[in-house]
Design an enzyme around this catalytic site. Structure first.
Site, short mmCIF file in Angstrom:
data_model
loop_
_atom_site.label_atom_id
_atom_site.label_comp_id
_atom_site.label_asym_id
_atom_site.label_seq_id
_atom_site.Cartn_x
_atom_site.Cartn_y
_atom_site.Cartn_z
N ARG A 119 49.83 -41.20 34.48
CA ARG A 119 49.36 -42.46 35.09
C ARG A 119 47.84 -42.51 35.26
O ARG A 119 47.32 -43.23 36.10
CB ARG A 119 50.03 -42.72 36.44
CG ARG A 119 51.52 -42.89 36.32
CD ARG A 119 52.11 -43.52 37.56
NE ARG A 119 53.55 -43.55 37.41
CZ ARG A 119 54.35 -42.54 37.75
NH1 ARG A 119 53.86 -41.45 38.29
NH2 ARG A 119 55.63 -42.64 37.58
N LYS A 141 37.04 -50.43 28.28
CA LYS A 141 38.11 -50.92 27.39
C LYS A 141 38.59 -49.77 26.51
O LYS A 141 37.79 -49.16 25.80
CB LYS A 141 37.59 -52.05 26.50
CG LYS A 141 37.52 -53.39 27.19
CD LYS A 141 37.21 -54.47 26.16
CE LYS A 141 37.06 -55.82 26.81
NZ LYS A 141 36.67 -56.86 25.83
N GLU A 183 25.08 -54.59 17.35
CA GLU A 183 25.45 -54.86 18.76
C GLU A 183 24.20 -54.84 19.64
O GLU A 183 24.11 -55.58 20.62
CB GLU A 183 26.47 -53.83 19.27
CG GLU A 183 27.80 -53.83 18.51
CD GLU A 183 28.70 -55.04 18.81
OE1 GLU A 183 28.41 -55.82 19.73
OE2 GLU A 183 29.71 -55.19 18.10
N LYS A 224 24.89 -54.38 29.22
CA LYS A 224 26.36 -54.36 29.22
C LYS A 224 26.89 -54.06 30.62
O LYS A 224 27.85 -54.68 31.09
CB LYS A 224 26.90 -53.35 28.21
CG LYS A 224 28.41 -53.33 28.23
CD LYS A 224 29.09 -53.06 26.94
CE LYS A 224 30.60 -53.27 27.14
NZ LYS A 224 31.40 -52.74 26.07
N GLU A 234 37.13 -59.24 31.93
CA GLU A 234 36.94 -60.35 30.99
C GLU A 234 37.67 -61.62 31.41
O GLU A 234 38.43 -62.22 30.64
CB GLU A 234 37.34 -59.93 29.56
CG GLU A 234 36.69 -60.84 28.53
CD GLU A 234 36.72 -60.30 27.10
OE1 GLU A 234 36.60 -59.07 26.91
OE2 GLU A 234 36.84 -61.11 26.19
N ARG A 238 32.31 -61.81 30.71
CA ARG A 238 32.31 -60.68 29.76
C ARG A 238 32.52 -61.14 28.32
O ARG A 238 32.11 -60.45 27.39
CB ARG A 238 33.37 -59.64 30.17
CG ARG A 238 33.33 -58.38 29.30
CD ARG A 238 34.08 -57.22 29.90
NE ARG A 238 34.08 -56.07 29.02
CZ ARG A 238 34.46 -54.85 29.34
NH1 ARG A 238 34.87 -54.60 30.58
NH2 ARG A 238 34.43 -53.87 28.47
N ASN A 242 31.22 -61.27 23.02
CA ASN A 242 31.85 -61.61 21.74
C ASN A 242 30.98 -62.52 20.88
O ASN A 242 31.46 -63.05 19.87
CB ASN A 242 33.21 -62.29 21.99
CG ASN A 242 34.17 -61.33 22.66
OD1 ASN A 242 34.18 -60.13 22.36
ND2 ASN A 242 34.95 -61.84 23.60
N HIS A 245 31.39 -62.56 17.20
CA HIS A 245 32.65 -61.87 16.89
C HIS A 245 33.77 -62.83 16.45
O HIS A 245 34.73 -62.38 15.83
CB HIS A 245 33.12 -61.06 18.10
CG HIS A 245 32.33 -59.78 18.31
ND1 HIS A 245 30.95 -59.79 18.46
CD2 HIS A 245 32.71 -58.48 18.37
CE1 HIS A 245 30.53 -58.52 18.62
NE2 HIS A 245 31.58 -57.72 18.56
N HIS A 249 35.07 -61.16 13.36
CA HIS A 249 36.37 -60.49 13.26
C HIS A 249 37.19 -61.04 12.09
O HIS A 249 37.88 -60.29 11.40
CB HIS A 249 37.19 -60.68 14.55
CG HIS A 249 36.82 -59.72 15.64
ND1 HIS A 249 37.09 -59.96 16.96
CD2 HIS A 249 36.20 -58.52 15.60
CE1 HIS A 249 36.66 -58.96 17.69
NE2 HIS A 249 36.10 -58.06 16.90
N HIS A 261 32.14 -53.16 10.87
CA HIS A 261 32.13 -54.04 12.05
C HIS A 261 30.75 -54.69 12.22
O HIS A 261 30.64 -55.91 12.39
CB HIS A 261 32.51 -53.25 13.30
CG HIS A 261 32.57 -54.09 14.54
ND1 HIS A 261 33.53 -55.05 14.73
CD2 HIS A 261 31.76 -54.15 15.63
CE1 HIS A 261 33.33 -55.65 15.90
NE2 HIS A 261 32.26 -55.12 16.47
N1 GLY Z 1 32.92 -54.80 23.30
C1 GLY Z 1 33.12 -55.90 24.16
C2 GLY Z 1 33.47 -55.51 25.56
O1 GLY Z 1 33.41 -54.36 25.92
O2 GLY Z 1 33.84 -56.37 26.32
#
Ligand code: GLY
Length: 361
Positions: A119, A141, A183, A224, A234, A238, A242, A245, A249, A261
């Protein structure tokens, strides 16, 4: 050596520098104890012995070093379940720590192992690519791909610490450096101010000049962190990350991942600038193009199938259920440092923007 604090609860440091003694630096933030280091078959031979030695000399008990085959294909349920079994067999307990040593795939996959094993156990990110230093190692993430799409399974699991050692970038292919720079430029456009001005040093950073490189990584991590601190999961803000993106994507998937990418995001930013000029009246195309070219990234592209790009965009997990079949959500810039998100853009506008890539500007 510079440290940026990500001010969540609990907060955690991102340490940036060259030749960082990991064990020593971590001592101020995480108590040494039992741990497992997980890496991939590319990074292991280069950096594992060094990381392991540094941790052991600082009092960590490294129960085992685990490696899996490098590549996006390993971000699968199969490799994930194998890794969970291998971690369990080391005897790592709930008080243990997992170190993720590698690029984005390692951080995502191993991060998800750490998020779910017993967990959730402590995670320390040791990113070895520029892309993972400026983006994926920060913000929590973690996750896996499914045959149905990328990153469809995952969690938010913040690390205890991130150690970004630019000495690890010396062995990185040039294309991978450009990936990370995509990025970096993206966030500089979103952030504006001093970060944006410092993008003038992108060519120096690209050629390995450590001063500008550390400075730009620090800017990116700081930006960031500031976004993630305000919107960890998000819910809104957040999603500015993107930028480039939405179409990026789609291009990446439609190319069968032959586009990297960063290359796909570069092309996606060109399209977003085109759409943005129409929606917001702000034209950043030329400045953005100069920056992307300085990163060694493409700003034109031929030979793609616009229908396949649109189909991939429609499958993208970031699309909200309420988006109509022919509408897409975009992040656009009203000016440098002023992004807007959730802007509805129609399919004909996307097609028109894709045409830009054929060289018209
Ligand atoms: N790479 C986008 C984020 O971490 O939200």
């Amino acid at each position: 050596m510079n440290t940026v604090t990500v001010d969540l609860t609990p907060s955690y440091p991102v340490v940036i520098g060259a030749e960082i003694p990991i064990g020593e630096v971590l001592a101020a933030h995480v108590s040494p104890g039992p741990c497992v280091i997980v890496t991939d078959s590319n990074v292991g031979p280069l950096h594992l012995a060094d990381a392991c030695g540094s941790l052991e000399s600082a009092g960590w008990e490294v129960l085992d070093n685990l490696q899996f085959i490098a590549g996006e294909e390993s971000k699968s349920l199969k490799v994930y379940s194998e890794l969970l079994g291998r971690v369990a067999r080391t005897g790592l307990g709930r008080d243990g720590t997992i170190f993720a040593l590698g690029g984005g795939v390692v951080g995502d996959l191993v991060g998800f192992v750490a998020a779910s094993y017993m967990r959730g156990v402590r995670l320390v990110m040791l990113p070895t690519t520029l892309l993972s230093m400026v983006d994926s190692s920060v913000g929590g993430k973690v996750g896996l791909d499914l045959p149905e799409g990328k990153n469809l399974v995952g969690a938010f699991h913040q690390p205890e610490a991130v150690v970004a050692d630019i000495a690890r970038l010396e062995t990185l292919p040039e294309r991978e450096i450009s990936n990370g720079l995509a990025e970096l430029v993206k966030m500089g456009l979103l952030a504006g101010g001093e970060y944006f001005r410092d993008l003038d040093a992108i060519s120096a950073a690209r050629s390995g000049d450590s001063g500008p490189l550390v400075k730009l990584i620090e800017h990116a991590v700081r930006y960031k962190a500031s976004v993630v601190e305000r919107d960890e999961r998000e819910g809104g803000l957040r999603s500015v990350l993107n930028y480039g993106h939405t179409i990026g994507h789609g291009l990446e998937a439609a190319s069968g991942y032959r586009l990297s990418h960063g290359e796909a995001i570069s092309l996606g930013m060109v399209c977003a600038a085109k759409i943005g000029a129409k929606h917001t009246g702000f034209d950043l195309m030329e400045r953005q193009r100069e920056l992307l070219l300085a990163c060694g990234l493409p700003v034109t592209q031929t030979g793609f199938d616009a229908g396949a790009v649109l189909a991939a965009m429609s499958r993208d997990k970031k699309r909200a259920a309420e988006d109509g079949a022919r509408m897409h959500r975009f992040v656009l810039l009203e000016e440098i440092g002023r992004p807007v998100w959730g802007v509805s853009v129609s399919e004909p506008e996307v097609i028109e923007a894709l045409e830009t890539l054929k060289g018209a500007g």
